[in-house]
Scaffold this active site. Structure first.
Site, PDB file in Angstrom:
ATOM      1  N   PHE A   1      -0.482  10.389  -8.213  1.00  0.00           N
ATOM      2  CA  PHE A   1      -0.609   8.945  -8.056  1.00  0.00           C
ATOM      3  C   PHE A   1      -1.394   8.371  -9.221  1.00  0.00           C
ATOM      4  O   PHE A   1      -1.568   7.211  -9.316  1.00  0.00           O
ATOM      5  CB  PHE A   1      -1.309   8.608  -6.731  1.00  0.00           C
ATOM      6  CG  PHE A   1      -0.539   9.136  -5.538  1.00  0.00           C
ATOM      7  CD1 PHE A   1      -1.189   9.805  -4.542  1.00  0.00           C
ATOM      8  CD2 PHE A   1       0.815   8.998  -5.471  1.00  0.00           C
ATOM      9  CE1 PHE A   1      -0.480  10.300  -3.460  1.00  0.00           C
ATOM     10  CE2 PHE A   1       1.537   9.502  -4.391  1.00  0.00           C
ATOM     11  CZ  PHE A   1       0.878  10.151  -3.378  1.00  0.00           C
TER      12      PHE A   1
ATOM     13  N   TRP B   1       2.345   1.786  -3.404  1.00  0.00           N
ATOM     14  CA  TRP B   1       1.344   2.265  -4.358  1.00  0.00           C
ATOM     15  C   TRP B   1       1.328   3.788  -4.429  1.00  0.00           C
ATOM     16  O   TRP B   1       1.062   4.387  -5.461  1.00  0.00           O
ATOM     17  CB  TRP B   1      -0.035   1.738  -3.946  1.00  0.00           C
ATOM     18  CG  TRP B   1      -1.182   2.229  -4.776  1.00  0.00           C
ATOM     19  CD1 TRP B   1      -1.637   1.700  -5.945  1.00  0.00           C
ATOM     20  CD2 TRP B   1      -2.035   3.337  -4.497  1.00  0.00           C
ATOM     21  NE1 TRP B   1      -2.718   2.405  -6.410  1.00  0.00           N
ATOM     22  CE2 TRP B   1      -2.988   3.418  -5.547  1.00  0.00           C
ATOM     23  CE3 TRP B   1      -2.100   4.281  -3.467  1.00  0.00           C
ATOM     24  CZ2 TRP B   1      -3.983   4.396  -5.582  1.00  0.00           C
ATOM     25  CZ3 TRP B   1      -3.086   5.253  -3.509  1.00  0.00           C
ATOM     26  CH2 TRP B   1      -4.008   5.306  -4.565  1.00  0.00           C
ATOM     27  N   HIS B   2       1.623   4.419  -3.266  1.00  0.00           N
ATOM     28  CA  HIS B   2       1.561   5.872  -3.229  1.00  0.00           C
ATOM     29  C   HIS B   2       2.690   6.520  -3.997  1.00  0.00           C
ATOM     30  O   HIS B   2       2.560   7.651  -4.447  1.00  0.00           O
ATOM     31  CB  HIS B   2       1.598   6.373  -1.781  1.00  0.00           C
ATOM     32  CG  HIS B   2       0.287   6.253  -1.087  1.00  0.00           C
ATOM     33  ND1 HIS B   2      -0.127   5.096  -0.495  1.00  0.00           N
ATOM     34  CD2 HIS B   2      -0.710   7.147  -0.915  1.00  0.00           C
ATOM     35  CE1 HIS B   2      -1.321   5.288   0.031  1.00  0.00           C
ATOM     36  NE2 HIS B   2      -1.704   6.523  -0.211  1.00  0.00           N
ATOM     37  N   GLY B   3       3.820   5.841  -4.113  1.00  0.00           N
ATOM     38  CA  GLY B   3       4.910   6.489  -4.819  1.00  0.00           C
ATOM     39  C   GLY B   3       6.139   5.623  -4.875  1.00  0.00           C
ATOM     40  O   GLY B   3       6.317   4.711  -4.084  1.00  0.00           O
TER      41      GLY B   3
ATOM     42  N   GLY C   1       0.825  -1.210   0.000  1.00  0.00           N
ATOM     43  CA  GLY C   1       0.000   0.000   0.000  1.00  0.00           C
ATOM     44  C   GLY C   1       0.853   1.251   0.000  1.00  0.00           C
ATOM     45  O   GLY C   1       0.541   2.238  -0.662  1.00  0.00           O
TER      46      GLY C   1
END
Lengths: 479, 373
Positions: free
Chosen positions: A479, A329-331, A326
């Site tokens: 994102f 996923w943000h960066g 997770g």
């Protein structure tokens, strides 16, 4: 196209009029709204329109094929499983290429450098398509749900609108096809638009995003995180609290505008935020923060990994892994991985502590309000610790901030009364009960059209007066 | 408050269960909070129109700030009539009231793009050849550190942050930074930098001024006589920009102060790189005529041996530039900041005041750079 602009306001008015007029002819309505969504997406940069279109066609095709490969009872076959896995690989490869190629290459190059080998990797500067993380997750949820037999494939035009629908395209909420497509098909009643709720969401969202978030960013958070060594401990600490409010205001503001716009078009999106800074535990926090993401991770990552059905150790591992992914996923940066690991680790610790405590059967030694306050304070500060890594541009900067908070006394000119009031008021606003908000909405809708018009114009004026001169950047955009 | 949440909290998205069944339209009245779509649309359109009238002055201002060209002309063509109607109906007063209540200072802005009022009063001719005191830069001490002002548009921000970080533990350097996004010297009607710099100089009394502009300046520029110079390559554009750059250099000139103007680094976009090159030429020419100004060429600091754009440099961990191929990423900002620390150290050594017979020069006064790493 950005939400808080005159261009979007004009676009949306046209979209709303067109949508309600065309809704009785379902197929035309689907195509026209899809085209308008593509216009929205390609407005600033038309390059990635083809990527989105390609993703729609490929994923829809794979969904169809997987469904046809399933047996008569709707169970999975080897072929259908293969097709679903293929879809997962294709989508993740696409996301990986655009988002993580540079990160991957960097990390390998640094590691090789550290052990004395140097490498000149092919240097590609890859532009990041806006919203790719979101529409990739949308596509994955669709194909996996079909593969599990949880839903039947939908028509291409329905899938196209689901994927490209402009309110949620750029930054969520992450809506499931099983939530949205039934709503598309239902001939919803144009005499019953939830306008009060929509107005409240849109104006509150604009205020949070344009006023609160930009103010805290430019006056406090950006200077503090830009040069932590140049600021004292009080400024650093309030800067971290300020960022906690800034990211909440920015992201929940955007989501509110998205949900409000969808309501005005007759569609209901799932809630994405539920007063997250009221949480008394990190587990509770993740039921209140970016709810659609945590549901997605739970359904498509945590549960397939085994969830909490295995051994205790396996549960901790699953929690940890899910949160690390997770974070990623943000960066594409190690700071996001650390943020995820922090959350995963603390969730595991909480779970362990709760089980130990319940096993002892003891009552809490503290009175209930004190105990609740303590749990709130611990949770809030764990979340803030995570935000330090989330916001910092490198591990070193994050450590500078932390060490500065612990040991850097000095004057704090950035911590003004207005900054403190903004942070405190934003936290306090999380305590407002939803029922009170609904009552306010109902009273608003009971007003005649003229007071509503004045209220809309007044709200926009207040937001423009208090907001910054330019358009402030929006955090979750990349994102 | 309850400290135990039920494990399944009904979320709003489960509301659809309470929604009416699909089917033929029922002749029901709307529930509280609901209105017909047509009415809602009318309210939105009227609300937006009223908001536009009330805020017409702000909308016109924003349109005026755009780069001169057809887009700006179109926007002004839309908003000027709205502004006229607003003034007739006196609706703009509501916005004025709001602005007055909120208070705060307006940022410095000239009334039109032709140039800052500060520049009109300073000479733009090179200083006459006359007997002038030699340029000197005071040798700083821990009790009286060197006062440094770093100013510019958004491109100076990252270098400035790194510089502030590196000098945070250096008692001999006391930097402050003032940057404004989306600004420059071409559009003083958006932000009047010459006025702002003069104000900053009065407030901070800097001995060293580090400036970096240009990223937003490659647009049409208006000369004092009203001529619009569209293309950056034209002699008229160069002359006018040179006048403004020279004007800033002259306005900030004072005894004991040195200006360091950082040139734009190579840009990823070829077109933009060409324009940046023109700006750098104009600035370096103006600096060459003024001995209190030094120009720093960054093409080999942030570029390859030929001064071309590169995304990474050997031995530097991380990307030099951000995704737009313009702004500096943290690694690039660190590289430039280290270079600037060296420039400052060299200047202090070169321009140290000549020792007089009555003062003793303390040893090693010029090691002002922090340790690497």
């Amino acid at each position: 196209m950005l939400f808080p602009t005159v261009t979007f306001a004009v676009f949306f008015v046209i979209a709303m009029a067109v949508s309600w007029l065309l809704r009785p002819t379902y197929r035309v309505w689907l195509w026209v709204l899809t085209v308008m969504s593509f216009v929205f997406y390609g407005w600033g940069d038309a390059r990635f329109v083809w990527l989105l279109a390609g993703s729609i066609v490929v994923n829809w095709g794979l969904g169809e094929a997987a469904h046809r490969a399933m047996d008569e009872d709707g169970g999975a076959t080897a072929r259908s499983v293969l097709l679903v896995r293929g879809a997962v690989v294709v989508n993740l490869a696409l996301l990986g290429f655009f988002k993580y190629y540079g990160f991957f290459v960097d990390s390998i190059a640094s590691t090789l450098d550290a052990i004395g080998l140097s490498m000149s990797p092919p240097v590609l500067e890859i532009a990041l398509p806006v919203g790719i993380s979101f529409f990739t997750f949308h596509a994955l949820s669709y194909v996996i749900d079909i593969g599990r037999g949880d839903m039947a494939p939908v028509r291409l035009d329905e899938f196209a609108l689901y994927m490209s629908f402009f309110p949620h395209l750029v930054a969520g909420p992450i809506v499931r096809a099983s939530e949205l497509v039934p709503q598309l098909r239902e001939p919803f009643d144009p005499r019953r638009v939830r306008s009060a709720e929509a107005f409240r969401l849109i104006t509150a969202g604009l205020f949070k995003k344009v006023v609160i978030s930009s103010y805290l960013a430019t006056e406090l958070v950006d200077p503090v995180f830009g040069a932590p060594g140049a600021h004292s401990q009080w400024e650093l600490l309030v800067g971290v609290y300020g960022y906690a409010i800034q990211i909440y205001a920015d992201f929940s503001g955007y989501t509110d505008i998205a949900i409000g716009c969808a309501l005005l078009l007759g569609l209901r999106f799932p809630q994405n935020f539920d007063a997250p800074y009221r949480a008394l535990s990190l587990q509770d926090f993740w039921r209140r923060w970016h709810i659609t993401l945590s549901r997605w991770l739970r359904d498509y990552l945590y549960i397939p990994l085994g969830g909490n059905r295995g051994t205790v150790r396996r549960t901790y591992r699953n929690l940890f892994l899910t949160m690390v992914i997770g974070g990623l996923w943000h960066g594409a940066a190690w700071t996001f991985v650390i943020w995820g690991a922090l959350h995963g680790g603390w969730l595991a610790v909480e779970r362990w502590a709760r089980e130990r405590w319940q096993a002892t059967g003891m009552a809490s030694p503290l009175p209930a309000p004190a105990s609740a306050f303590l749990r709130w304070a611990v949770t809030f500060h764990v979340v803030c610790l995570g935000w330090i890594f989330f916001r910092a541009d490198s591990f070193g900067t994050a450590m500078d901030v932390i060490s500065g908070i612990l040991s850097d006394p000095g004057p704090a000119p950035l911590v003004t009364v207005l900054v403190l009031v903004t942070i405190a008021a934003s936290l306090a606003s999380q305590l407002v009960p939803p029922a009170a908000v609904t009552r306010l909405e109902d009273r608003f809708a009971a007003l005649g059209p003229l007071p509503q018009i004045v209220a809309v114009a007044g709200a926009l004026t207040v937001i423009d007066v208090l907001g910054p001169d330019g358009v402030a950047p929006f955090i979750y955009f990349q994102f | 408050m309850s400290d135990f949440r039920p494990s399944h909290t009904p979320l709003r998205d489960e509301e659809p269960r309470r929604r009416p069944q699909p089917g033929p339209r029922r002749a029901r009245r709307a529930r509280p909070g609901e209105q017909p779509a047509g009415r809602v649309l009318a309210i939105i359109v009227a609300g937006l129109a009223l908001a536009a009238l009330i805020n017409a002055d702000a909308l016109v201002e924003r349109a005026e700030r755009k780069p001169l060209g057809p887009d700006r002309d179109r926007s002004l063509a839309i908003w000027h009539p709205v502004q006229d109607v607003s003034h007739i109906l006196q609706l703009h007063r509501l916005r004025d009231l709001g602005d007055w209540l909120v208070g705060g200072e307006d940022p410095p802005a000239a009334k039109d793009p032709t140039g800052s009022p500060v520049l009109q009063t300073t000479t733009t001719l090179p200083p006459e050849e006359e007997e002038e005191p030699a340029l000197e830069l005071r040798t700083p001490t821990a009790e009286a550190p060197l006062r440094v002002l770093i100013a510019g548009d958004s491109i100076v921000r990252d270098m400035g942050e790194s510089f502030l970080r590196f000098t945070a533990d250096d008692p001999l350097i006391a930097p402050v930074m003032h940057y404004e996004n989306a600004t420059g010297l071409t559009r003083p009607d958006f932000y009047d930098w010459p006025t702002a710099l003069v104000q900053d100089a009065e407030a901070n009394q800097p001995e060293l001024v580090i400036l970096m502009f240009g990223g937003n300046d490659a647009q049409a520029i208006v000369a004092p006589d009203g001529t619009v110079h569209d293309t950056i390559d034209s002699p008229g554009w160069r002359a006018e920009y040179g006048r403004r750059v020279g004007g800033v250099m002259d306005a900030l000139r004072t005894e004991g102060r040195v200006i360091v103007w950082i040139g734009l680094p190579p840009m990823r976009s070829e077109g933009f790189n060409g324009r940046a090159g023109v700006i750098n030429e104009v600035v370096s020419a103006a600096a060459a005529e003024r001995d209190w100004v030094r120009f720093v060429d960054t093409s080999r600091v942030l570029g390859d041996e030929q001064g071309r754009y590169v995304p990474r440099l050997p031995g530097v961990d991380g990307e030099l530039r951000q995704g737009d191929g313009i702004h500096l990423a943290r690694a690039g900002a660190d590289v430039l900041a280290r270079h600037m620390q060296q420039v400052v150290a060299d200047l202090l050594a070169e321009l140290a005041p000549a020792p007089t017979t009555t003062t003793t020069v303390p040893a090693s006064t010029t090691s002002t750079t922090a340790d690497d790493g």
